[in-house]
Design an enzyme around this catalytic site. Structure first.
Site, PDB file in Angstrom:
ATOM      1  CG  HIS A 133       0.291   5.126  -7.581  1.00 27.56           C
ATOM      2  ND1 HIS A 133       1.409   4.808  -8.316  1.00 27.56           N
ATOM      3  CD2 HIS A 133       0.678   6.107  -6.734  1.00 27.56           C
ATOM      4  CE1 HIS A 133       2.423   5.552  -7.917  1.00 27.56           C
ATOM      5  NE2 HIS A 133       2.009   6.361  -6.964  1.00 27.56           N
ATOM      6  CG  ASP A 210      -1.490  -0.574  -5.311  1.00 27.31           C
ATOM      7  OD1 ASP A 210      -0.948  -0.635  -4.184  1.00 27.31           O
ATOM      8  OD2 ASP A 210      -1.392   0.425  -6.056  1.00 27.31           O
ATOM      9  CD  GLN A 213      -0.933   5.070   0.320  1.00 26.88           C
ATOM     10  OE1 GLN A 213      -0.910   5.192   1.552  1.00 26.88           O
ATOM     11  NE2 GLN A 213      -0.051   5.673  -0.463  1.00 26.88           N
ATOM     12  CE  LYS A 236       3.521   4.295  -1.256  1.00 25.30           C
ATOM     13  NZ  LYS A 236       3.862   5.700  -1.415  1.00 25.30           N
ATOM     14  CB  CYS A 374       1.665   9.012  -8.759  1.00 28.99           C
ATOM     15  SG  CYS A 374       3.281   9.757  -8.565  1.00 28.99           S
TER      16      CYS A 374
HETATM   17  N1  7TS Z   1       0.139   2.248  -5.226  1.00 31.09           N
HETATM   18  C1  7TS Z   1      -0.338   3.175  -4.389  1.00 31.09           C
HETATM   19  C2  7TS Z   1      -1.778   3.125  -3.951  1.00 31.09           C
HETATM   20  C3  7TS Z   1       0.511   4.179  -3.929  1.00 31.09           C
HETATM   21  O1  7TS Z   1       0.031   5.095  -3.081  1.00 31.09           O
HETATM   22  C4  7TS Z   1       1.862   4.217  -4.358  1.00 31.09           C
HETATM   23  C5  7TS Z   1       2.794   5.312  -3.957  1.00 31.09           C
HETATM   24  C6  7TS Z   1       2.299   3.195  -5.200  1.00 31.09           C
HETATM   25  C7  7TS Z   1       1.412   2.241  -5.621  1.00 31.09           C
HETATM   26  C8  7TS Z   1       3.718   3.108  -5.646  1.00 31.09           C
HETATM   27  O2  7TS Z   1       4.521   2.723  -4.590  1.00 31.09           O
HETATM   28  P1  7TS Z   1       6.106   2.664  -4.731  1.00 31.09           P
HETATM   29  O3  7TS Z   1       6.584   2.440  -3.344  1.00 31.09           O
HETATM   30  O4  7TS Z   1       6.411   1.516  -5.640  1.00 31.09           O
HETATM   31  O5  7TS Z   1       6.524   3.977  -5.301  1.00 31.09           O
HETATM   32  N2  7TS Z   1       2.133   6.499  -3.600  1.00 31.09           N
HETATM   33  C9  7TS Z   1       2.714   7.696  -3.341  1.00 31.09           C
HETATM   34  C10 7TS Z   1       1.987   8.805  -2.890  1.00 31.09           C
HETATM   35  O6  7TS Z   1       0.778   8.791  -2.699  1.00 31.09           O
HETATM   36  N3  7TS Z   1       2.814   9.843  -2.732  1.00 31.09           N
HETATM   37  O7  7TS Z   1       4.052   9.456  -3.047  1.00 31.09           O
HETATM   38  C11 7TS Z   1       4.005   8.126  -3.425  1.00 31.09           C
END
Ligand code: 7TS
Length: 416
Positions: A133, A210, A213, A236, A374
């Site tokens: 990401h 990371d 997910q 999430k 992203c």
């Molecule tokens: N890493 C992964 C694998 C992600 O899917 C996301 C957000 C992030 C990092 C960033 O997370 P945040 O909470 O700090 O923003 N992914 C997504 C997505 O797949 N659609 O919207 C956000």
């Protein structure tokens, strides 16, 4: 981790009961009952999380770590108890290894600034993968720009799996950190992070995982993985937005310089000298997201109460069924067909833009995400600009997959 190959040894989730816990699921969208398949972007929140946050505002609202009065003491106890819940959920040894952050993004930036930056210089390397990401790419690019270090990238094959041989070759004496996504948000690939950590540790290279997910979909054990850092986001995993956590091995956190300066991260301040607080408070400058932390703990308690193996098995079944059903539609091509997948199904349809598919599905009440997720380098790798992504959670049902498939047939009708 869950995978499409998982065997169905679970007792199963009571999905109807779970659905009753999520108020937002019970609404119509464009005159149709909502089918929410955008869980990788953010999940809906169970009543327990909503009530926990409301209870804080109605009874315990005060700042933490600084009041002698009762409300402040209650807020502090709840905030620090939330840290312990996260420690237990991740299998960490010590709650001082859990730093509250805004989410995964801030956790990666924290590691880049406070751990890697002081120990990296011109010609050194940062190794990430081709399926990260943006939040596990751009912080490293910023660091490379500032220090003259180089970003190296492990390639992915046509199935959307990492090329492990290339990974082993790319680890070098100059590698200062490995950053790897546990489960790809764009492809659903589950990466062999344990093996990757072993290979990196054999050369004394620390690894940041990371887990944005991964935590929503299966049990994660940071001690079993032996990762140096592990990041995830609350929103999430059925918790509030604006909160997440970084797990870091205590020996690393103790060596790390502060991330931001301000209140709550100090032991004493004079104009000549400031003595920093011990980790984790050293990395939590300013008034934290107290209600977010408490809400996140409630979300993790809720998820654990369902049984993480049952969660993983239920979602593996949904993913397998959805994959077969969607592939049976003429003109559909899967993006990411890894042997081990979890959570998300990404695909394109011949001659139809993903955004058009998303708009038609929305008009049918089906919420998916269309775009680059992203993860633009993943799109570049597969020679596309976007995919349609259906992503699953604990409350999704087989009937909802049928609604997705019906919607996709509608898309084909509209586009002839
Ligand atoms: N890493 C992964 C694998 C992600 O899917 C996301 C957000 C992030 C990092 C960033 O997370 P945040 O909470 O700090 O923003 N992914 C997504 C997505 O797949 N659609 O919207 C956000």
């Amino acid at each position: 981790m869950a995978s499409t190959a998982a065997t169905a040894t679970h007792v199963g989730l009571d999905v109807e009961r779970i659905r009753a816990d999520f108020p937002a699921l019970h609404q119509e969208v464009h005159g149709r009952p909502l089918v929410y398949l955008d869980n990788a972007a953010t999940t809906q929140k169970p009543r327990r999380v909503i009530d926990t946050v409301t209870h804080f505002y109605e009874h315990d609202c005060a700042n933490v770590h600084r009041g002698v009065h009762l409300l402040s003491q209650r807020a502090t106890v709840a905030y620090e108890r939330a840290r312990t819940t996260i420690k237990d959920h991740l299998g960490a040894a010590d709650s001082r290894e859990i730093v509250f952050t805004r989410g995964t993004t801030e956790a990666v930036n924290l590691v880049a600034s406070s751990f890697v930056r002081p120990r990296i210089g011109p010609g050194d390397e940062i190794l990430i993968t081709g399926m990260e990401h943006h939040s596990n790419i751009v912080p490293w690019q910023l660091l490379c720009e500032a220090t003259g270090a180089h970003l190296k990238v492990v390639p992915i094959n046509d199935e959307g799996e990492l090329e492990l041989d290339r990974y082993a070759e790319l680890l070098s004496d100059r590698t200062k950190i490995v950053g790897v996504v546990h489960v790809s948000n764009a492809l659903g690939t589950v990466n062999p992070v344990k093996t990757m950590i072993e290979l990196a540790h054999a050369r004394s290279i620390p690894v940041l995982v990371d887990g944005a997910q991964a935590v929503p979909h299966a049990a994660v054990d940071v001690r079993e993985l032996d990762c140096d850092f592990y990041a995830f986001s609350g929103h999430k995993t059925y918790g509030p937005t604006g909160i997440g956590a970084l797990y870091g091995k205590r020996e690393h956190l103790l060596e790390m310089v502060p991330y931001q300066g301000g209140g709550d991260m100090i032991l004493s301040v004079t104009f000549d000298e400031t003595i920093y607080a011990e980790p984790p408070h050293r990395f939590e400058a300013g008034t934290p997201n107290i209600e977010g932390a408490i809400g996140l703990a409630a979300a993790l308690d809720y998820l654990s109460s369902l049984g993480l193996d049952a969660v993983a098995a239920h979602e593996a079944e949904l993913l397998e069924t959805a994959t077969e059903a969607v592939l049976a539609i003429p003109g559909v091509r899967l993006i990411g067909a890894a042997e081990h997948r979890a959570g998300a199904l990404s695909f394109v349809m011949d001659g139809i833009h993903p955004h058009d598919i998303g708009t038609i599905l929305d008009s049918e009440g089906v919420a998916i995400r269309a775009g680059h997720h992203c993860a633009q380098p993943v799109m570049q790798r597969f020679g596309i600009s976007a995919t349609v992504r259906a992503s699953f959670g604990i409350y999704n049902t087989m009937d909802e997959i049928e609604r997705l498939v019906e919607g996709l047939h509608k898309v084909r009708e509209v586009f002839g």
